[in-house]
Motif scaffolding. Structure first.
Motif, short mmCIF file in Angstrom:
data_model
loop_
_atom_site.label_atom_id
_atom_site.label_comp_id
_atom_site.label_asym_id
_atom_site.label_seq_id
_atom_site.Cartn_x
_atom_site.Cartn_y
_atom_site.Cartn_z
N ALA A 155 0.73 -1.12 0.19
CA ALA A 155 0.05 -0.12 0.14
C ALA A 155 0.86 1.17 -0.01
O ALA A 155 1.82 1.36 0.66
CB ALA A 155 -1.03 0.01 1.25
N PRO A 156 0.52 2.32 -0.83
CA PRO A 156 1.38 3.52 -0.90
C PRO A 156 1.13 4.22 0.50
O PRO A 156 0.06 4.09 1.10
CB PRO A 156 0.58 4.30 -2.16
CG PRO A 156 0.13 3.09 -2.97
CD PRO A 156 -0.55 2.28 -1.76
N ASP A 157 2.07 5.09 0.60
CA ASP A 157 1.95 5.96 1.96
C ASP A 157 0.59 6.98 2.01
O ASP A 157 0.32 7.32 0.77
CB ASP A 157 3.48 6.97 2.19
CG ASP A 157 4.28 6.11 2.31
OD1 ASP A 157 4.38 5.06 3.00
OD2 ASP A 157 5.38 6.68 2.01
N GLY A 158 -0.01 6.75 3.12
CA GLY A 158 -1.20 7.56 3.05
C GLY A 158 -2.64 7.03 2.72
O GLY A 158 -3.50 7.65 2.42
N VAL A 159 -2.26 5.69 2.16
CA VAL A 159 -3.63 4.82 1.60
C VAL A 159 -3.74 3.61 2.53
O VAL A 159 -2.86 3.06 2.83
CB VAL A 159 -3.15 4.53 0.40
CG1 VAL A 159 -4.46 3.61 -0.15
CG2 VAL A 159 -2.95 5.85 -0.52
N GLU A 160 -4.99 3.65 2.85
CA GLU A 160 -5.50 2.47 3.60
C GLU A 160 -5.98 1.45 2.80
O GLU A 160 -6.61 1.68 1.76
CB GLU A 160 -6.64 2.85 4.75
CG GLU A 160 -7.14 1.57 5.42
CD GLU A 160 -8.11 2.00 6.61
OE1 GLU A 160 -8.77 1.19 7.06
OE2 GLU A 160 -8.42 3.18 6.47
N VAL A 161 -5.91 0.25 2.74
CA VAL A 161 -6.19 -0.96 2.05
C VAL A 161 -7.30 -2.05 2.70
O VAL A 161 -6.86 -2.37 3.81
CB VAL A 161 -5.24 -1.66 1.19
CG1 VAL A 161 -4.52 -2.35 1.94
CG2 VAL A 161 -5.87 -2.45 -0.16
N GLN A 162 -8.45 -2.27 2.14
CA GLN A 162 -9.24 -3.57 2.77
C GLN A 162 -9.69 -4.23 1.58
O GLN A 162 -9.78 -4.06 0.44
CB GLN A 162 -10.27 -2.71 3.69
CG GLN A 162 -9.87 -1.91 4.83
CD GLN A 162 -11.11 -1.17 5.41
OE1 GLN A 162 -11.60 -0.13 4.67
NE2 GLN A 162 -11.70 -1.47 6.49
N VAL A 163 -10.34 -5.37 2.00
CA VAL A 163 -10.66 -6.34 1.08
C VAL A 163 -12.21 -6.64 1.58
O VAL A 163 -12.31 -7.07 2.66
CB VAL A 163 -9.86 -7.71 1.09
CG1 VAL A 163 -10.64 -8.57 -0.22
CG2 VAL A 163 -8.70 -7.27 0.32
N THR A 164 -12.96 -6.62 0.52
CA THR A 164 -14.45 -6.89 0.59
C THR A 164 -15.13 -7.70 -0.40
O THR A 164 -14.19 -8.41 -1.17
CB THR A 164 -15.36 -5.66 1.00
OG1 THR A 164 -16.77 -6.05 1.37
CG2 THR A 164 -15.29 -4.96 -0.23
N GLY A 165 -16.42 -7.93 -0.50
CA GLY A 165 -16.91 -8.55 -1.76
C GLY A 165 -17.18 -9.89 -1.22
O GLY A 165 -16.94 -10.41 0.05
N PRO A 166 -17.99 -10.88 -2.00
CA PRO A 166 -18.43 -12.18 -1.49
C PRO A 166 -17.33 -13.04 -0.79
O PRO A 166 -17.54 -13.67 0.09
CB PRO A 166 -19.03 -12.83 -2.81
CG PRO A 166 -19.48 -11.46 -3.74
CD PRO A 166 -18.34 -10.50 -3.32
N ALA A 167 -16.03 -13.27 -1.91
CA ALA A 167 -15.06 -14.21 -1.20
C ALA A 167 -14.35 -13.66 0.16
O ALA A 167 -14.27 -14.52 0.92
CB ALA A 167 -13.83 -13.86 -1.90
N ALA A 168 -14.10 -12.09 0.44
CA ALA A 168 -13.73 -11.79 1.67
C ALA A 168 -14.95 -12.12 2.92
O ALA A 168 -14.42 -12.36 3.74
CB ALA A 168 -13.38 -10.38 1.61
N ILE A 169 -16.30 -11.79 2.39
CA ILE A 169 -16.96 -12.12 3.36
C ILE A 169 -17.18 -13.55 3.84
O ILE A 169 -17.16 -13.90 5.19
CB ILE A 169 -18.60 -11.65 3.00
CG1 ILE A 169 -18.68 -10.14 2.83
CG2 ILE A 169 -19.69 -12.25 3.97
CD1 ILE A 169 -19.86 -9.52 2.25
N GLN A 170 -17.24 -14.62 3.01
CA GLN A 170 -17.06 -15.84 3.18
C GLN A 170 -15.78 -16.20 4.09
O GLN A 170 -15.88 -17.12 4.70
CB GLN A 170 -17.12 -16.80 1.87
CG GLN A 170 -18.38 -16.90 1.23
CD GLN A 170 -19.68 -17.51 2.36
OE1 GLN A 170 -20.51 -16.65 2.66
NE2 GLN A 170 -19.41 -18.75 2.56
N ALA A 171 -14.79 -15.69 3.54
CA ALA A 171 -13.48 -15.98 4.30
C ALA A 171 -13.57 -15.51 5.74
O ALA A 171 -13.09 -16.06 6.85
CB ALA A 171 -12.47 -15.16 3.51
#
Length: 712
Positions: free
Chosen positions: A180-196
């Motif tokens: 992730a670049p500086d100053g950027v927050e990253v998250q993962v969502t969507g069906p695969a992430a919810i199931q995980a």
């Protein structure tokens, strides 16, 4: 009592010559199985938790025929920690997005099955004013929001199992955070992430549930028996039965190809511990009493087992038949839960009726230390404790107690009339995971339905279907995302958040819009939720009456009367209604739950009615036994005095072990555990100890009509 009045199997199990065999051989066999036979395995399918024949289920089945169907999609969300994403950051994210798609086998040009959702401006694959970081005519896989504070890319997650999906999503999250670049927050969502994230809830869950359940049972047994030794015997027997049941049931499910999910073994474990301990409490209570009148512990156990065998067998059979009604459910995993738990209860009852009595008789009287029963001690039925006082109070004004308890249950039941079912994705967890918080943040910068679009799968011409979908009010954007083998997929992004009434209204409108197309079905999270609600209602209409008929039939056969079974079934239904109403009040005012999971009412009914009838059986079989010599009135009071303590202990144990489901941060299990906790306590502390005796005392001999059970 002389041994010839005792059934031969009971004499054999408790006898001097064979007790060691019945105690050790089943335990050793079970331990060998536990050591060398793994639990059954089954490759998870997206269809496992979907009702058969539902439109969303047919959509998933048809989608699997797409040549580039690569499973579930994860949506990567980058957000600026402050301000906006500058052009240099957008270019870097574009490169990362292309690399992610290349690693996953997706298309980096924004076309194909892994196409990113439309941007806020409605341009495929790009932000307002043109694609970020792309040259003339080139589309970027990364979509930047209109306010340029966030960017997303859809990445396919190809996994062989739910465990593999968890690993893949976690690897993706780790890689993204590192890059992730500086100053950027990253998250993962969507069906695969919810199931995980749901899968993470069950990572190590079996061990946590088993440890918590065993601890609760151990504490309650120590309190009940007030012995440093006795509690170890039933706990060890039930503990071995639990692990043995998990292996046998999952292998049975695998052999007959019935689906199950991560929660199945956990619920099975709670049920085996709860039911097995209940049966053990009933047997040991009767055994202790027999030791006060019989010198030989072998004869005492044979007599105790003979007198409790019918009650335990009847209750276990009723529970098993009730659980098997779940095989009629439209949902495969619900069918698997019913079959697995039926196998588990059979094993629990077998260990309680065979292994436990044999093991106890091997230890001798000293196992009860320091409260060792001796011949001549007062038996429970002649005691002057709290249950004798409760019975005396009820006997003075039985009609008053009937009216008061029925009125109280009715007041509690009124809360059930306002229950709403159907949990939003964000409401499925007690602790909000990353996939849910990311989806909510995504909805602030992109169309609210971006994280979970409506999917239209068709064998008709995709462009014609697309044109119809685009005309639906509430659809922000739509496009054909995959075609092949005569099948096409259209992803439509609603302007309403997933799980909302607006999103479900869009699903219904899309279904109306494509109704005239051949072999065309609508899926996605909101479509599946709608279908789950519809089919859950259908399951309840079919299965609930059948459970009642089975319970009524079991009581009719056991008691060979009509009035008592009808009244007893009425009391368990009243308990269920009251527990649902009381629990709904708790959910709204204490826990903040806005809705109940669609599957909870059915499972709560099954467990409360099928298990609640156990306590009916424990009480009325003893009352019938006492009534033969003392008459209905005195017989019921003596039965309450003798069984009040053991039924209360059994109810507290069962309520506590179901409450243990709350150690997992899934709302559906917390709700199920809470309802059964409330219902079992109502059943044991109010219905079984006050209402049923009051009904019997009010009716007198008519309670057993048309049978006569009084002294001849």
């Amino acid at each position: 009592m002389p041994s010839h009045h005792t059934p031969a199997p009971a004499r054999a199990i408790a006898g001097r010559r064979l007790a060691w065999f019945f105690a050790l051989v089943p335990i050793l066999f079970a331990l060998v199985v536990i050591a060398f036979v793994p639990e059954g395995e089954r490759e998870a399918s997206a269809l496992d938790s979907l009702p058969a024949g539902a439109d969303s289920t047919l959509a998933v089945e048809l989608e699997e025929q797409l040549p580039d169907d690569e499973g579930q999609v994860a949506i990567v969300l980058w957000t600026a920690e402050s301000g906006e994403l500058d052009q240099a950051t957008q270019d870097e994210l574009t490169q990362q997005g292309a690399a992610l798609l290349s690693q996953s086998g997706g298309e980096a040009d924004g076309q194909g099955a892994t196409d990113a959702p439309d941007g806020a401006a409605g341009q495929p694959g790009g932000s307002q004013g043109g694609p970020p970081g792309g040259g003339e005519g080139q589309q970027s896989p990364v979509v930047v929001s209109e306010d340029t504070t966030a960017a997303i890319v859809a990445v396919p997650v190809v996994s062989a199992s739910s465990t593999d999906n968890i690993d893949k999503v976690e690897e993706l999250r780790d890689q993204l955070r590192e890059d992730a670049p500086d100053g950027v927050e990253v998250q993962v969502t969507g069906p695969a992430a919810i199931q995980a994230d749901i899968g993470q809830v069950f990572d190590g869950a079996d061990i946590r549930l088993l440890a918590a359940t065993a601890l609760v049972v151990a504490i309650l047994l120590i309190i009940t028996y007030r012995s440093p030794v006795l509690w170890l015997v039933p706990l060890a027997v039930v503990g071995v039965a639990d692990r043995f049941a998990a292996i046998v049931s999952t292998n049975v499910l695998e052999a007959v190809n019935v689906a199950w999910d991560e929660s199945t073994v956990g619920i099975l474990s709670v049920l085996v511990f709860g039911a097995g301990t209940d049966y053990a409490l009933l047997l040991i209570s009767r055994y202790r009493d027999e030791l006060k009148t019989t010198e030989s512990r072998h004869e005492a156990m044979a007599h105790a087992l003979g007198r409790t065998f019918e009650a335990v067998l009847s209750s276990a059979t009723t529970v098993v038949l009730g659980l098997l009604t779940l095989l009629l459910s439209a949902v495969p995993t619900t069918r698997g839960l019913g079959l697995a738990c039926a196998v588990g209860v059979l094993i629990a009852a077998t260990f309680a009726l065979v292994v436990l009595p044999a093991a106890l008789v091997l230890f001798g009287r000293w196992v009860f230390w320091p409260r060792v029963p001796h011949v001549g001690d007062a038996v429970l039925v002649d005691s002057r404790g709290v249950w004798q006082r409760v019975g005396s109070a009820v006997s003075r004004r039985p009609r008053t107690f009937v009216v008061a308890t029925v009125a109280g249950l009715a007041i509690l039941a009124t809360g059930a009339t306002s229950i709403t079912t159907g949990l939003d994705p964000a409401d499925q967890f007690l602790e909000r995971p990353e996939a849910i918080s990311a989806a909510e943040r995504l909805g602030e910068s992109f169309p609210a339905g971006t994280s979970d679009p409506v999917q239209v799968i068709t064998r008709d011409e995709p462009e014609k279907v697309l044109a119809a979908v685009e005309e639906v009010d509430g659809v922000d954007s739509a496009r054909v995302t995959s075609t092949g083998n005569g099948v096409g997929r259209i992803d439509a992004v609603p302007d309403a958040a997933p799980g909302s009434d607006g999103a479900q209204a869009v699903v219904l409108d899309v279904r109306d819009a494509v109704a005239d197309f051949d072999d065309t079905h609508v899926g996605g999270g909101d479509a599946e939720a709608l279908d789950a609600e519809e089919y859950a209602a259908s399951d309840r209409k079919l299965i609930l009456p059948l459970i009642l008929l089975l319970v009524l039939g079991a009581l009719l056969l056991l008691l060979r009367s009509i009035v008592a079974p009808l009244l007893l079934v009425g009391t368990v239904v009243a308990t269920y209604a009251a527990s649902m109403g009381a629990s709904w009040w708790l959910f709204q005012t204490v826990f903040g739950f806005e809705a109940m999971d669609t599957g909870v009412p059915l499972l709560a009914f099954l467990f409360l009615v099928a298990l609640g009838v156990d306590y009916n059986i424990f009480l009325v079989t003893r009352a019938r036994e006492e009534a033969r010599e003392h008459g209905t009135r005195t017989g019921m009071l003596r039965a309450l005095t003798a069984t009040g303590g053991v039924i209360t202990s059994a109810g507290i144990v069962l309520a506590a072990v179901f409450a243990v489901l709350g150690v997992l941060p899934l709302v559906v299990l917390a709700q199920l555990g809470a309802i059964i906790f409330v219902g079992v306590l109502l059943d044991t502390l109010v219905v079984r100890t006050v209402l049923v005796p009051a009904l019997a005392l009010t009716l007198g001999d008519k309670f057993w009509w048309p049978r006569k059970v009084g002294p001849t």
